[in-house]
Design an enzyme around this catalytic site. Sequence first.
Site, short mmCIF file in Angstrom:
data_model
loop_
_atom_site.label_atom_id
_atom_site.label_comp_id
_atom_site.label_asym_id
_atom_site.label_seq_id
_atom_site.Cartn_x
_atom_site.Cartn_y
_atom_site.Cartn_z
CE LYS B 80 -3.90 2.02 2.61
NZ LYS B 80 -4.72 1.92 3.82
CB SER B 159 -8.16 3.72 2.78
OG SER B 159 -7.25 3.12 3.69
CB SER B 183 -8.46 1.08 5.80
OG SER B 183 -9.12 2.32 5.72
#
Lengths: 95, 488
Positions: B80, B159, B183
């Site tokens: 990420k 997210s 997330s």
Amino acid sequence: MSLDTKTVNNIAFLARIKVEDERLDHLAGELSAILDWIEQLAEVDTEGVLPMTSVAEATLPWRKDVVNDGGYPERVLANAPEREDGFYTVPKVVE
Amino acid sequence: MSAALTDLTLAQARDALAGGEVTALELTDAHLAAMEGARELNAFITETPEIARQRAKDSDGRRAKGEAAGPMDGIPIAIKDLFCTEGVLTTAGSHILDGFTPPYESTVTQNLKDAGAVMLGKTNLDEFAMGSANVTSYYGNVINPWKGAQAKDLVPGGSSGGSAAAVAARLCTAAIGTDTGGSIRQPASFCGIVGMKPTYGRCSRWGTVAFASSLDQAGPMTRTVRDAAILLGAMAGHDPKDSTSAPVALPDFEAALSGDIRGLKIGIPKEYRVENMPDEIEALWKQGVEWMKEAGAETVEVSLPTTKYALPTYYIVAPAEASSNLARYDGVRYGLRIPGNTLDEMYENTRGEGFGDEVQRRILIGTYVLSAGYYDAYYLKAQKVRTRIAEDFRAAFEAVDVILTPTAPSTAFAIGEKMDDPVAMYLNDVFTVPASLAGLPGISVPAGLSGDGLPLGLQLIAKPFAEDTLFRAADVLESAAGFDGRPK
């Protein structure tokens, strides 16, 4: 809780975010809606409840109060948008 | 086995590498090709093929000498883009970090590097990890590889939407994400993969772009529970550089997968229901309870009375911490700078242009709830309710070992939906936020498909540092569900 545009303008100044005047109305509406929804917390009885300061049941560790990192200004300044002689530069702050 | 290289689970890839059936370079090249063929998903912000191929070659070199570093050596993973990676652009999905190339490596990615893992690239995310649909990234929306019956472009959740989409679409063997209020778990549910948030303190936060420091945790995103257990083992561990990193022993998580949950007590919280929750989610939850009973667990109804207040609590605590953490983006030391006549003007111009709408909203809310005159009414109140939420869990865990809930109140929705109503978007995290506020480990396991053919996850929550029990229960749930995780 309804926020007026003057309050939003002030919060934006505190947060150092430029908000154009024409956005203030819409933003005040959005923020007020979020705050209205948050208001439901008033229903919760928190009499005598201590505020949570740490989610983990741990004591913060200590270490010796000594410099244990540093000495590489080039790496520190590598991402500076503007720099001069080993310093970051900003607009003049003293008249 | 070339055609199926991208289909291998992490555990299968590990065994194939160990058995000499495949090289790390072959595995890496297969995934790099898959990434190239799936760019329309926009799962990656930065692809790092040169780094990947070099690390893969290094891994093969170590293995040839009999010096393979462990189960992660040679495994191609996606990171990420919230983890700082030395010499590789790190954006947090934000315009304000334009061009930021960290001169250091986050502890979690360093641990993975040391374990021999191969970084394929940095995945897309909601700006500063603030969002539940991956629609707030400066680098564009991520598209869910699942289309469903409507054949529409759907959100991957957020997210960590890029990581979830990449794992589901077989662009990487596994990925890492971060979870502040859901997330990792919510996008895992939307994309039909496994997503796990460890106990607060299990993974170091050092070098991870901060959103809400009392909540942020890194965790694994994989196609199986076993893979998540292996990956977490390589990410986690005490780090003196993060004072909230827990100095506790790291168990062998994979060894915990005994397949035996006889006698395990599983709590079913009666408050985990929301208005307009589709019947099929309720039905899947009931099915999950049945599966666990059939496997020999004992299910017990538990009560977590403050559940409905978790989300509004979160939307005070997280923005308050974010407003403080994001104060560092001032146009002086890194990233975007928009000039101004005075220092204040430069700050305001930079932050006005550099932060997107949702990040600005959260900073403003955070600034407001921390400001003089409102601190007690909002922030202090939220901190007290947070104590009560944690106490509810503590009481429930006196009677049970793990708690079973749905992961999210819906399946993936179309891109563009819920965009004009921030509160409607926030409701995505209604079932994941409570465990975050209490610092507990949670995992989303893909458990079935909706009537529209979209994945649905079930969540398990455990006591602090009981990830071994969590994985053991999740593994049994996964086997019972028999989810076929191929996007269609």
